[in-house]
Design a protein around this motif. Structure first.
Motif, PDB file in Angstrom:
ATOM      1  N   SER A  83      93.316  43.716  -6.880  1.00 59.08           N
ATOM      2  CA  SER A  83      91.884  43.508  -7.075  1.00 59.08           C
ATOM      3  C   SER A  83      91.620  42.606  -8.277  1.00 59.08           C
ATOM      4  CB  SER A  83      91.184  44.855  -7.281  1.00 59.08           C
ATOM      5  OG  SER A  83      91.641  45.476  -8.465  1.00 59.08           O
ATOM      6  N   GLY A  84      90.611  41.753  -8.136  1.00 58.88           N
ATOM      7  CA  GLY A  84      90.246  40.820  -9.188  1.00 58.88           C
ATOM      8  C   GLY A  84      90.692  39.401  -8.926  1.00 58.88           C
ATOM      9  N   PHE A  85      91.618  39.233  -7.967  1.00 63.89           N
ATOM     10  CA  PHE A  85      92.114  37.890  -7.651  1.00 63.89           C
ATOM     11  C   PHE A  85      91.431  37.295  -6.414  1.00 63.89           C
ATOM     12  CE2 PHE A  85      95.508  39.462 -10.333  1.00 63.89           C
ATOM     13  CZ  PHE A  85      95.913  38.342 -11.042  1.00 63.89           C
ATOM     14  N   GLU A  86      90.488  38.044  -5.795  1.00 70.80           N
ATOM     15  CA  GLU A  86      89.873  37.582  -4.551  1.00 70.80           C
ATOM     16  C   GLU A  86      89.218  36.208  -4.692  1.00 70.80           C
ATOM     17  OE1 GLU A  86      89.383  40.413  -6.035  1.00 70.80           O
ATOM     18  OE2 GLU A  86      89.306  42.115  -4.655  1.00 70.80           O
ATOM     19  N   GLY A  87      88.526  36.019  -5.812  1.00 73.07           N
ATOM     20  CA  GLY A  87      87.809  34.761  -5.997  1.00 73.07           C
ATOM     21  C   GLY A  87      88.556  33.761  -6.850  1.00 73.07           C
ATOM     22  N   GLU A  88      89.877  33.913  -6.952  1.00 77.05           N
ATOM     23  CA  GLU A  88      90.681  33.059  -7.827  1.00 77.05           C
ATOM     24  C   GLU A  88      91.815  32.360  -7.069  1.00 77.05           C
ATOM     25  OE1 GLU A  88      89.878  32.540 -10.867  1.00 77.05           O
ATOM     26  OE2 GLU A  88      88.484  34.158 -11.301  1.00 77.05           O
ATOM     27  N   PRO A  89      91.502  31.625  -5.994  1.00 81.48           N
ATOM     28  CA  PRO A  89      92.591  30.969  -5.247  1.00 81.48           C
ATOM     29  C   PRO A  89      93.341  29.943  -6.082  1.00 81.48           C
ATOM     30  CG  PRO A  89      90.439  30.212  -4.475  1.00 81.48           C
ATOM     31  CD  PRO A  89      90.183  31.378  -5.365  1.00 81.48           C
ATOM     32  N   GLU A  90      92.638  29.263  -7.013  1.00 81.90           N
ATOM     33  CA  GLU A  90      93.335  28.300  -7.861  1.00 81.90           C
ATOM     34  C   GLU A  90      94.350  29.007  -8.757  1.00 81.90           C
ATOM     35  OE1 GLU A  90      90.055  28.467  -7.561  1.00 81.90           O
ATOM     36  OE2 GLU A  90      89.585  26.630  -6.443  1.00 81.90           O
ATOM     37  N   GLY A 245     100.825  41.518   4.362  1.00 81.11           N
ATOM     38  CA  GLY A 245     100.938  42.681   3.497  1.00 81.11           C
ATOM     39  C   GLY A 245      99.761  43.630   3.617  1.00 81.11           C
ATOM     40  N   LEU A 246      99.594  44.461   2.613  1.00 85.40           N
ATOM     41  CA  LEU A 246      98.513  45.438   2.587  1.00 85.40           C
ATOM     42  C   LEU A 246      97.171  44.725   2.447  1.00 85.40           C
ATOM     43  CD1 LEU A 246     100.244  48.026   0.292  1.00 85.40           C
ATOM     44  CD2 LEU A 246      99.171  48.643   2.480  1.00 85.40           C
ATOM     45  N   CYS A 247      96.222  45.115   3.300  1.00 86.10           N
ATOM     46  CA  CYS A 247      94.883  44.525   3.305  1.00 86.10           C
ATOM     47  C   CYS A 247      93.883  45.612   3.689  1.00 86.10           C
ATOM     48  CB  CYS A 247      94.772  43.387   4.321  1.00 86.10           C
ATOM     49  SG  CYS A 247      95.927  42.021   4.115  1.00 86.10           S
ATOM     50  N   SER A 248      92.598  45.279   3.596  1.00 82.04           N
ATOM     51  CA  SER A 248      91.576  46.176   4.134  1.00 82.04           C
ATOM     52  C   SER A 248      90.447  45.358   4.745  1.00 82.04           C
ATOM     53  CB  SER A 248      91.031  47.123   3.056  1.00 82.04           C
ATOM     54  OG  SER A 248      90.262  46.425   2.102  1.00 82.04           O
ATOM     55  N   LEU A 249      89.832  45.932   5.751  1.00 80.33           N
ATOM     56  CA  LEU A 249      88.683  45.348   6.434  1.00 80.33           C
ATOM     57  C   LEU A 249      87.490  46.253   6.159  1.00 80.33           C
ATOM     58  CD1 LEU A 249      87.342  43.413   8.528  1.00 80.33           C
ATOM     59  CD2 LEU A 249      88.172  44.967  10.309  1.00 80.33           C
ATOM     60  N   ASP A 250      86.486  45.742   5.451  1.00 75.51           N
ATOM     61  CA  ASP A 250      85.286  46.513   5.142  1.00 75.51           C
ATOM     62  C   ASP A 250      84.238  46.284   6.225  1.00 75.51           C
ATOM     63  OD1 ASP A 250      86.592  47.195   2.849  1.00 75.51           O
ATOM     64  OD2 ASP A 250      85.285  46.088   1.482  1.00 75.51           O
ATOM     65  N   PHE A 251      83.610  47.364   6.663  1.00 73.71           N
ATOM     66  CA  PHE A 251      82.583  47.239   7.697  1.00 73.71           C
ATOM     67  C   PHE A 251      81.564  48.361   7.569  1.00 73.71           C
ATOM     68  CE2 PHE A 251      85.966  49.858   9.444  1.00 73.71           C
ATOM     69  CZ  PHE A 251      85.331  50.838  10.187  1.00 73.71           C
ATOM     70  N   GLU A 262      83.623  42.147   5.022  1.00 72.47           N
ATOM     71  CA  GLU A 262      84.594  41.263   4.395  1.00 72.47           C
ATOM     72  C   GLU A 262      86.004  41.772   4.644  1.00 72.47           C
ATOM     73  OE1 GLU A 262      83.971  41.195   0.178  1.00 72.47           O
ATOM     74  OE2 GLU A 262      84.617  43.270  -0.103  1.00 72.47           O
ATOM     75  N   VAL A 263      86.971  40.916   4.341  1.00 66.82           N
ATOM     76  CA  VAL A 263      88.377  41.292   4.349  1.00 66.82           C
ATOM     77  C   VAL A 263      88.898  41.163   2.919  1.00 66.82           C
ATOM     78  CG1 VAL A 263      90.691  40.653   5.112  1.00 66.82           C
ATOM     79  CG2 VAL A 263      88.800  40.602   6.719  1.00 66.82           C
ATOM     80  N   ASN A 264      89.617  42.181   2.468  1.00 65.31           N
ATOM     81  CA  ASN A 264      90.319  42.102   1.189  1.00 65.31           C
ATOM     82  C   ASN A 264      91.774  41.757   1.482  1.00 65.31           C
ATOM     83  OD1 ASN A 264      88.209  42.880  -0.718  1.00 65.31           O
ATOM     84  ND2 ASN A 264      88.258  44.843   0.347  1.00 65.31           N
ATOM     85  N   PRO A 265      92.192  40.513   1.199  1.00 66.92           N
ATOM     86  CA  PRO A 265      93.545  40.078   1.562  1.00 66.92           C
ATOM     87  C   PRO A 265      94.572  40.426   0.492  1.00 66.92           C
ATOM     88  CG  PRO A 265      92.330  38.231   0.655  1.00 66.92           C
ATOM     89  CD  PRO A 265      91.394  39.419   0.619  1.00 66.92           C
ATOM     90  N   ARG A 266      94.558  41.700   0.078  1.00 69.84           N
ATOM     91  CA  ARG A 266      95.468  42.165  -0.973  1.00 69.84           C
ATOM     92  C   ARG A 266      95.494  43.692  -0.920  1.00 69.84           C
ATOM     93  NH1 ARG A 266      91.544  45.467  -3.286  1.00 69.84           N
ATOM     94  NH2 ARG A 266      89.691  44.301  -3.846  1.00 69.84           N
ATOM     95  N   PRO A 267      96.442  44.327  -1.596  1.00 70.16           N
ATOM     96  CA  PRO A 267      96.496  45.789  -1.577  1.00 70.16           C
ATOM     97  C   PRO A 267      95.181  46.402  -2.066  1.00 70.16           C
ATOM     98  CG  PRO A 267      98.553  44.912  -2.435  1.00 70.16           C
ATOM     99  CD  PRO A 267      97.618  43.745  -2.301  1.00 70.16           C
ATOM    100  N   PRO A 268      94.524  47.217  -1.236  1.00 70.10           N
ATOM    101  CA  PRO A 268      93.229  47.790  -1.606  1.00 70.10           C
ATOM    102  C   PRO A 268      93.386  49.123  -2.327  1.00 70.10           C
ATOM    103  CG  PRO A 268      93.714  48.320   0.667  1.00 70.10           C
ATOM    104  CD  PRO A 268      94.891  47.527   0.156  1.00 70.10           C
ATOM    105  N   ALA A 269      92.307  49.586  -2.941  1.00 68.74           N
ATOM    106  CA  ALA A 269      92.335  50.896  -3.597  1.00 68.74           C
ATOM    107  C   ALA A 269      92.708  51.997  -2.613  1.00 68.74           C
ATOM    108  CB  ALA A 269      90.980  51.182  -4.230  1.00 68.74           C
TER     109      ALA A 269
END
Length: 383
Positions: A83-90, A245-251, A262-269
């Motif tokens: 978490s925290g890297f979602e908006g940091e692709p650079e 890897g680990l992801c989550s789909l929020d709905f 949204e989709v969280n493309p990283r290990p979720p809580a």
């Protein structure tokens, strides 16, 4: 013993899961909580706790150190961004050039967090989602403003919106949808998915922020048809965006209707709610196998598992944790993300996380609510 690094605003859940799976873990996060350091062989700070913001320079410096020095004489296999890297692709791209990134590729994260690309794909494939506009609606009633680079719900606002500057390209506007916020926790290999389960999310209002993420309860039962639909959506998104890897789909769930958020493309809580069947690799080992080898856990009959829950406890008043209060917290049942004595907290800063289990979601929620209120009262009366 292989060494891996885990990085996030709070890396405790990933660090504990990786250590449980037999890895030597280096944790990079903002808090350096007692249990994070206990699970990790080393902790490196990547931001100030109260900021809830990852500092790019600190991340890159830490990754350069690990790439150069390794850990305990062994090379570090790579790093996992949470978490925290979602908006940091650079930042993900820069970090991946220093030490291999074990997860969804930065280019895919960039597309996922581009509202036009993500919701355009959903519309083209007739995947249901609450109506979205990229420009402010003329009549803002019933609309939310969101930041595709945000996390934890802190970025969501009701109309009228309070902004210091005009909306950016990653802001968008979405119709508020009634119902229950939910998520699906899954493991992806770029083509297919293995769904671990479905969760009910806990969100609460904090001042002008109406939907701050405070925790989750799962696995919870859902109708077979809904499980099939959500799994198919996760599979479609995985193939398009090469999720790994680990992801989550929020709905949102409103009766039989669903709306993808949204989709969280990283290990979720929510990863901490799940235990793999006996004899299977743990969740972090499964993450690595999916990312590095394209291997998903085999389909298995659902194994008996109690419903688990997590609840982030936020400070209701400014406080500094003295030694006595830190000792009380350390002895609190089911506590995680344990702060050290001397740490300061402002109002709405995350204090710790409570956990509970039970036979159903209602029971777990009741235990979490009771625990949260007792803990806050303890801190208020004995501060």
């Amino acid at each position: 013993m292989q060494a891996i690094a885990v990085a996030a605003i709070s890396a405790r859940a990933m660090a504990e899961a990786a250590a449980s799976d037999g890895f030597k873990v280096i944790a990079l996060d903002l808090f350096g909580d007692v249990d994070t350091r206990r699970a990790a062989s080393r902790w490196l700070p990547i931001g100030a706790p109260g900021s809830l913001h990852i500092e790019s320079e600190s991340v890159l410096a830490a990754l350069h150190t690990l790439a150069r020095e390794g850990e305990g004489g062994e090379p570090v296999l790579g790093w996992i961004a949470g978490s925290g890297f979602e908006g940091e692709p650079e930042l993900l791209e820069e970090g991946a050039a220093v030490l291999p990134l074990i997860g969804t590729a930065p280019a895919a994260v960039r597309r996922l967090r581009d509202p036009a690309a993500f919701f355009g794909f959903l519309a083209a494939h007739v995947i249901p989602f609450p109506q979205v506009m990229l420009q402010p609606p003329e009549d803002p009633a019933g609309w939310l403003m969101k930041d595709a680079h945000g996390c934890g719900g802190w970025h969501v606002r009701h109309a009228p919106w309070s902004m210091d500057e005009p909306p950016s390209s990653h802001h968008y506007f979405q119709r508020e949808m009634p119902g229950l916020p939910m998520s699906a926790t899954f493991i992806a290999n770029g083509r297919d998915v293995h769904v671990l389960g479905f969760n009910e999310q806990t969100v609460r209002r904090f001042g002008t922020r109406p939907f701050v993420f405070c925790g989750a309860v799962g696995p919870v039962p859902v109708a077979e048809d809904m499980a099939r639909r959500v799994t198919a959506i996760a599979r479609t998104l995985t193939a398009e965006f090469e999720l790994r890897g680990l992801c989550s789909l929020d709905f949102m769930r409103d009766g039989d209707a669903i709306g993808v958020l949204e989709v969280n493309p990283r290990p979720p809580a929510s990863m901490s709610l799940y235990r793999m069947p006996a004899g299977s690799p743990g969740v972090m080992q499964a993450h690595l196998r999916a990312c590095l080898d394209g291997e998903l856990p085999p389909p298995v009959p659902s194994h008996a598992q109690e419903v688990e829950g997590i609840e982030i406890v936020f400070a209701q008043q400014p406080l500094q944790l003295d030694a006595a209060a830190a000792q009380r917290l350390a002895a609190w049942p089911g506590i995680r993300d344990l702060p050290e004595a001397g740490q300061r907290f402002d109002i709405d800063d995350p204090l710790c996380t409570l956990t509970a289990s039970g036979s159903n979601a209602q029971q777990v929620r009741a235990r979490l609510n009771e625990g949260r209120e007792r803990l806050l009262q303890s801190l208020e009366t004995k501060a």
